[in-house]
Enzyme design. Structure first.
Site, short mmCIF file in Angstrom:
data_model
loop_
_atom_site.label_atom_id
_atom_site.label_comp_id
_atom_site.label_asym_id
_atom_site.label_seq_id
_atom_site.Cartn_x
_atom_site.Cartn_y
_atom_site.Cartn_z
N ASN A 67 0.71 -1.17 0.23
CA ASN A 67 -0.21 0.26 0.19
C ASN A 67 1.10 1.55 0.24
O ASN A 67 1.72 1.01 1.28
CB ASN A 67 -1.19 -0.20 1.62
CG ASN A 67 -1.78 1.51 1.19
OD1 ASN A 67 -2.11 1.87 0.77
ND2 ASN A 67 -0.88 1.86 2.06
N GLU A 68 0.40 2.36 -0.90
CA GLU A 68 1.94 3.39 -0.72
C GLU A 68 2.71 3.08 -0.76
O GLU A 68 3.29 4.43 0.56
CB GLU A 68 0.54 4.43 0.06
CG GLU A 68 0.66 5.37 -0.82
CD GLU A 68 -0.42 6.58 0.76
OE1 GLU A 68 -1.26 6.52 -0.04
OE2 GLU A 68 0.30 7.00 2.02
#
Length: 667
Positions: A372-373
């Site tokens: 994630n990110e």
């Protein structure tokens, strides 16, 4: 002479304001197909979105597993918290004993999440695992109002008899005679015999789809009403955790809820100015429930799993905070096992666990996000073995990587280069930006040069990975909340998503939920307290797109240019689609200027008179927002408008108020 010049300039200004902008919609040729996943939802357990929000449980710290074992509880009389209970990963329980002193009582009361919200006339299912060293013992279960001026605090109660020294689950149903925001659940020991209580739970009987371990009905229904194409879960930054020990681990979230271990929520103390030391994850809303919810609301499930990295923001370039490259196999196996849990046959190891939870049919999961990110080589090197392993065993599963937290710039470009090299199916882009960015100026100049307007995706490589705009929201300058103006700018930006449906396959606003007393981040789509909720202006923008997404893009131009707030377009944005299922042409036009605009839709290929149905979001106060006390201050309004027969095509003439969004639907 000066006076004449002023009058002349005024006349010119009025003429310009009255100019009709002609928007050509080519209905004769269908463009790119629009993916069913185009407009989706992103769930993260931030702002008390799970426990205290969507998840229907009303008792906080129901298994006494918080580090402060009695956080959320008040215990009185003679009691002891013990740790040899029936559930291996949740071993704590409370023992209530006779205080042996006059009128003293032993018992406990729970404060819930900012109180326990109850609705008049609704039934609530109380359950508890209990035993007694005697033949039997009794408890009194009450709903109480500590703030009442009436003679009795309790306003509903029932008695429960516990029998024998073996752990057993007991249930009863209490009906609330009133609506109350901040009730408490109180349990008295009734008599002198000792009782042990574990996993004390209270749910509305009337959950979404009436599931026992279910969702709060009004909040889940709001998700269903969005008609989402996908549901991304469980985050967000909680996928990473502050450190690897606190990362989200899906295998801890399945099986009996009584034996799901507590996890620290990484948003508990991330913002000291919004500090909530009682914010933990019970995992009652786990991966099985996420898959089931996706099915219930008609959305494709999109789980995101850890790539062997803790939060990069909080472990800035600290290689030691992450899993060494030669020790990633357990994390890779988690991905492979999840696919089997979701899709495997009932005689497979993880498919059997799904079946045991009540869903023998596969969930038909098609997508998986890995990381994630995250960004830079730290992420890229770890992602490689995940991609190889998933491709080898499950080649049909679409893999989603990430371009990091930037919306443009050097690191963003590096992320895209790495995702192309690894042949990711989609790239998850995140952008929380201000008004100028959403109007296209900031993002456009950074990537494409001057005068690009709201044209972000026009120059993307059509042969590379597809785009998942997985988290975005307009953060107003000094106005980081769900005010009306920001939602209109989001609507304008979304025309670029729709216009480029050949490369943009998925989108999701973020975050999704926020409790009015427990938020850490805003803006958010849906806000609530313990008994009420409201949908933000941004929610309605998302809904207007999602419920009118159509099946194919139609070319939409003004003077042969895309309608994207470009020079000479006076802040107008537009996109159009055709819906082959309904036979409708659907045109979306947004006026982001501060004046009324005359527009004419020139429907090329359509002839004769038609009546268009309209849906309009319009409001005068730019800083206004919906609230709990006024939840429908700003809502879309329906209407109709006549489309006239022109010489060659059908023409729709209209006046669009300043800062407004209108959808036209023509059969």
């Amino acid at each position: 002479m000066r006076k004449l010049t002023t009058i002349s300039l005024l006349a010119i200004s009025l003429t310009a304001a009255a100019q009709t902008h002609v928007i050509d919609v080519n209905t004769k040729k269908l463009g790119a197909p629009i993916q069913p996943t185009m407009y989706g939802l992103f769930f993260e357990d931030i702002n008390y979105a799970a426990d205290g929000g969507l998840y229907g449980e009303l008792v906080k710290n129901r298994s006494f597993e918080f580090p402060d074992r009695l956080m959320g509880w008040e215990a009185f009389g003679t009691f002891e918290v013990k740790d040899d209970g029936p559930f291996e990963r949740c071993p704590h329980y409370i023992e209530l004993r006779d205080p042996r002193h006059g009128d003293r009582r032993s018992g406990i009361s729970n404060n819930g999440f900012f109180g326990i919200g109850l609705h008049e006339g609704e039934d609530y299912r109380f359950s508890v695992w209990a035993k007694t060293p005697q033949d039997s013992a009794r408890i009194i279960v009450q709903f109480i109002d500590r703030a009442t001026m009436e003679e009795h605090q309790e306003f509903a109660e029932a008695r429960l008899t516990i029998k024998g020294n073996e752990w057993k689950q007991y249930e009863l149903v209490l009906k609330s005679p009133r609506t109350i925001q901040k009730a408490q659940l109180r349990i008295f020991l009734d008599g002198k015999n000792t009782v042990d209580l574990e996993h004390i739970s209270l749910f509305p009987v009337n959950t979404f789809k009436n599931r026992k371990n279910g969702m709060r009905r009004d909040l889940a229904q709001a998700l269903a009403d969005e008609k989402p194409g996908l549901l991304r879960f469980p985050g967000g930054c909680i996928v990473e955790g502050v450190d690897l020990a606190t990362r989200y681990q899906w295998k801890n979230t399945i099986g009996p809820v009584e034996n799901r271990p507590l996890n620290e929520n990484r948003w508990e103390y991330s913002f000291p100015y919004r500090f909530f030391p009682d914010y933990f994850q019970s995992y009652g809303l786990g991966f099985f429930e996420f898959f089931q919810l996706s099915e219930d609301i008609g959305a494709e499930p999109l789980p995101v799993l850890n790539v062997g990295m803790a939060c990069q923001f909080q472990n800035w370039n600290d290689e030691s905070a992450h899993v060494p490259l030669d020790q990633l196999q357990p994390y890779i196996q988690d991905c492979l096992d999840l696919i089997e849990f979701a899709n495997g046959p009932v005689d497979s190891e993880w498919g059997k666990k799904r079946a045991e939870m009540g869903h023998p049919e596969p969930f038909n999961m098609k997508y998986i996000g890995v990381g994630n990110e995250q960004w830079d080589d730290m992420y890229f090197k770890r992602l490689e073995p995940f991609v190889a392993a998933i491709r080898a065993k499950y080649p049909h599963i679409k893999i989603i990587g990430t371009s990091g937290p930037d919306s443009e710039g050097k690191m963003f470009e590096k992320g895209w280069e790495a995702m192309r090299k690894q042949k990711a199916d989609l790239v998850d882009e995140h952008f929380y930006r201000n008004e100028d960015w959403f109007l296209g100026n900031a993002a456009g100049k950074a990537r494409y040069g001057d005068n690009c307007g709201g044209l972000r995706y026009e120059n993307y490589d059509r042969k590379g990975p597809k785009v998942f705009a997985g988290e975005y929201a307009c953060h107003g300058k000094g106005k980081k909340w769900n005010h009306y103006e920001a939602s209109i700018l989001e609507a304008g930006f979304m025309t670029d998503l729709e216009r480029n449906a050949d490369v943009v396959y998925m989108t999701a606003y973020a975050p999704l939920f926020a409790h009015v007393e427990g938020w850490q981040w805003r803006p958010d789509l849906i806000w609530y307290d313990n008994t009420r909720m409201f949908k933000s202006c941004s929610y309605y923008v998302q809904q207007m797109y999602a419920t009118n997404k159509g099946t194919h893009v139609l070319t939409t131009t003004m003077d042969k240019q895309f309608v994207a707030g470009q020079e000479g377009q006076d802040g107008l944005f537009a996109s159009s689609v055709f819906d082959k299922n309904t036979g409708e042409i659907i045109v979306k036009v947004i006026n982001t200027s501060k004046q009324t605009q005359s527009v004419a839709l020139n429907l090329l290929g359509l002839k004769g008179e038609h009546t268009a149905r309209t849906i309009t979001l319009c409001h005068d106060g730019m800083d206004d927002e919906n609230t709990l006390d006024n939840p429908e201050l700003i809502t879309p309004q329906e209407g109709t408008i006549l489309c006239e027969a022109g010489k060659k095509n059908t023409i729709l003439n209209d006046q669009l108020q300043q800062m407004s969004f209108r959808v036209y639907k023509i059969k």
